[in-house]
Every structure is written in structure tokens, then in C-alpha cells.
Design an enzyme around this catalytic site. Structure first.
Site, short mmCIF file in Angstrom:
data_model
loop_
_atom_site.label_atom_id
_atom_site.label_comp_id
_atom_site.label_asym_id
_atom_site.label_seq_id
_atom_site.Cartn_x
_atom_site.Cartn_y
_atom_site.Cartn_z
N ASP A 160 109.77 -35.19 119.19
CA ASP A 160 108.88 -35.45 118.05
C ASP A 160 107.50 -35.80 118.58
OD1 ASP A 160 107.61 -36.30 115.79
OD2 ASP A 160 109.00 -37.90 115.31
N ARG A 164 107.83 -46.43 122.89
CA ARG A 164 106.51 -45.94 122.49
C ARG A 164 105.44 -46.83 123.13
NH1 ARG A 164 107.64 -44.50 116.06
NH2 ARG A 164 109.31 -42.98 116.46
N GLN A 223 116.27 -46.84 115.33
CA GLN A 223 116.45 -46.43 113.94
C GLN A 223 117.70 -45.58 113.79
OE1 GLN A 223 112.73 -44.31 113.28
NE2 GLN A 223 113.67 -42.33 113.63
N ASP A 229 107.57 -41.98 102.18
CA ASP A 229 108.01 -43.22 102.82
C ASP A 229 108.60 -44.17 101.78
OD1 ASP A 229 107.01 -42.35 105.22
OD2 ASP A 229 105.24 -43.64 105.21
N GLU A 234 107.10 -50.72 105.48
CA GLU A 234 107.81 -49.43 105.50
C GLU A 234 109.18 -49.59 106.14
OE1 GLU A 234 107.71 -45.33 108.01
OE2 GLU A 234 105.74 -46.17 107.50
N SER A 270 110.95 -43.32 106.71
CA SER A 270 110.15 -42.11 106.52
C SER A 270 111.13 -40.95 106.45
CB SER A 270 109.18 -41.93 107.69
OG SER A 270 108.47 -40.71 107.57
#
Length: 346
Positions: free
Chosen positions: A58, A112, A127, A247, A260, A263
Site C-alpha cells: 500500500d 510507519r 489493524q 471513513d 477515525e 477507512s
């Protein structure tokens, strides 16, 4: 790197660290089982890394650097830690020959390094990544909304079962989730940033699904960034709107801001992929292995998304910092500030 922290006034965690650890497991177990049953998903094993240059990883907003490393026994071939499994899942649905109306989910773990660290962002991402095969006629807004309702019902049930186990955690989610077009939010609050618009709507309704994220709005700006090769954010829907993604955002009463949790969206078909690659100036990606498979009709039509595990636990356990529900690395200043304000990081 920004290390902004919001410290709620007189914050004190409802659960101590020991009860927090137990509640994290309870929350994850309940939600995972409920999600699997509601969406008819089977659990699969997922990779932590993929080969660079295949198009499977991704690209997020296109600027985040993946963690990469050479593989000694494969002539120094470069591998990348996944950013998410948005495209890998679709490839795996084909590999496993999962039929329409069924799908898969997995635990996705990522690193990340370019993340700005604050109350809700960490270097470590966890997630539930899920994906479900759909029929071509299900590529529409009504079907997207039905899937959102299903996921939201799982969130509601999880919140209630957690309350049964921990009565101090009083449910806060409203009975229904409200659907809002990103363009309507921009029209309603033209002088606010997209984040400020989310805050207004989330506070008013409690739980919202913002539709159409990734494409330019009427003012030429995006509500938020989306990669061009998984969610469909260009297909026209109704009343001149575009986009089959969005979202799930809730109002976080601890942080006093929008929050949030997920998504998701109907994925690109060949037409949407070509259109979005052109808009994003990424036409060269069409030559990558995964993109060629999609353009040649070799991958199923799907809907899918990611649901933050730590985000969900943070919200349901009424925590002020994501480090209270996951173990990660934090700058010394963050560690000191949290300690001074009774925010206990794991």
C-alpha cells in the site's frame, strides 16, 4: 517530527494497567469474532513484508517511506514491511477462490517511520484488514452503506459487551451512524479545514461515515489523501457526488475531537484504476504485476478496509493516548509528559 500531546484536564485512566491488558484482549476477541460472523469473513495468515516493486504494498498517500531490507539468500532482493494489506487481500481472495458474498480478514502489523507522533499516532500500526468479494452490480453507494451499517453494529455490540464486563465503561456510541458526503461538509463549513469539519460533524452526530475521500472537492482540495489503486474515489454516484469509499469517524469524549476508527470502500475496477492513476500522475504503476492482474480482469471485485485495533481499544477503554493500549517507542519528552499527567504507557 511533531510530538504534540493533548492532555485532558484531570485525566485518570478508568482501568489500571493490569485490567487494561485484560480489557484489550477481551475487546479484540469480541470484535474479531463479531466482525467475522457479521460480514462472513474467514481469518487468514498475512505477511509482514512483501517484495518491493510488485505493486502489492500500500502506497498510502505516496510519500510515506516503507521500511525495507535486502534478503541475503535471494540475491539481495529488496523486501518492504507492509503499510497495509489493501491490495494483498484482493490477490489472496483470488488465490483462495473465495466466492461472492464471503471474504477474509487478518491481523495486519506495520511500521510507519514517517508518522507524526501524538495521542493517536504511533510508529506501530495494528489493524484488522478485511476484504469481501462482491458482484459487479454491488458496486454502488447503497451497498457501501449496508456494509458500514454492519460494521457499526459490530462496534455497538462490542461496546455493550465490554460494558457488561467492565461497568465503569459506559457506552457512548449513538444508536445510528450518520452518512455525510465530504463535499457537503466542505459546503457547510467552507472556512474550516477538513479536520475541523470532521470535529464539528462528529460532535454533532456522535458517529459519522464521510463518503468520497481521495478526490478533489469543489474548492480543488481533497478532504484527505487516498492511494489511487485500491479505494474507488472517482466513480459518480448520485446528485453529482463521486466516490464509493469513506471513513468511520466517532466523537472521542476524552480527547474532545473526532476520531477515525476505520477507512474502507468499494475497490477500483479497471476503469476506475486507470482514471485514478492518471489523476494521481502514477500511470507507470499500471505496468506493475498487481495492477496488470487487475487491468486484465484477473482479480475479483471487492469491498474492504482496515479497522484500527489500538484505535478501537483506545476509544472503548476511554484512554487519552494510544500508548496506553499498545507497546511502542516514544521520545523522552513524550514519556516524561505522560508520566507527569498520569498517562501510563505500556
Amino acid at each position: 517530527m511533531s510530538n504534540f500531546l493533548f492532555i485532558p484536564a484531570q485525566y485518570k485512566s478508568i482501568l489500571d494497567p493490569n485490567r487494561t491488558e485484560k480489557a484489550i484482549k477481551f475487546t479484540k476477541d469480541v470484535f474479531e469474532n463479531q466482525l467475522s460472523a457479521e460480514l462472513r469473513l474467514r481469518r487468514v495468515t498475512a505477511p509482514l513484508f512483501v517484495i518491493k516493486g510488485t505493486g502489492i504494498n500500500d502506497d498510502l498517500n505516496g510519500v510515506e517511506r516503507p521500511v525495507s531490507f535486502p534478503i541475503k539468500c535471494m540475491q539481495e532482493t529488496q523486501a518492504e514491511i507492509v503499510h497495509s494489506l489493501a491490495k494483498w487481500k484482493r490477490w489472496n481472495l483470488k488465490k483462495l477462490q473465495i466466492p461472492e458474498g464471503f471474504g477474509l480478514y487478518t491481523d495486519m502489523n506495520a511500521i510507519r517511520p514517517d508518522e507524526d507522533l501524538d495521542n493517536i499516532h504511533s510508529l506501530y500500526v495494528d489493524q484488522w484488514d478485511w476484504e469481501r468479494v462482491i458482484a459487479p452490480e454491488e458496486r454502488n453507494l447503497d451497498f457501501l452503506k449496508r456494509m458500514v451499517h454492519k460494521i457499526y453494529s459490530v462496534m455497538k455490540r462490542t461496546e455493550y459487551l465490554l460494558f457488561e464486563e467492565y461497568p465503569e465503561l459506559i457506552p457512548q456510541l449513538p444508536d445510528k451512524i450518520t452518512f455525510i458526503q465530504a463535499q457537503d461538509l466542505q459546503d457547510q463549513y467552507p472556512d474550516l479545514s477538513s479536520k475541523e469539519r470532521e470535529d464539528r460533524a462528529a460532535k454533532e452526530f456522535g458517529a459519522i461515515f464521510i463518503i468520497g475521500i481521495g478526490g478533489a472537492l469543489a474548492n480543488g482540495e481533497k478532504h484527505d489523501g487516498r492511494a489511487p489503486d485500491y479505494d474507488d474515489w472517482t466513480t459518480p454516484t448520485e446528485s453529482n457526488y463521486k466516490g464509493l469509499n469513506g471513513d468511520i469517524v466517532v466523537w472521542n469524549s476524552v480527547l474532545q475531537r473526532s476520531f477515525e476508527l476505520s477507512s474502507m470502500g468499494i475497490r477500483v475496477n479497471p476503469t476506475a484504476l486507470q482514471n485514478q492513476l492518471t489523476i494521481a500522475g502514477c500511470e507507470d504503476r499500471a505496468n506493475l504485476m498487481w495492477h496488470q492482474m487487475l487491468l486484465n480482469g484477473e482479480l475479483p471485485q471487492t469491498i474492504g478496509g482496515g479497522i484500527g485495533q489500538s484505535r478501537l481499544c483506545m476509544f472503548f477503554l476511554r484512554k487519552a493516548h494510544i500508548g496506553e493500549v499498545q507497546s511502542s517507542i516514544w521520545p523522552d519528552q513524550v514519556l516524561q509528559t505522560c508520566a507527569e499527567n498520569k498517562i501510563i504507557l505500556l
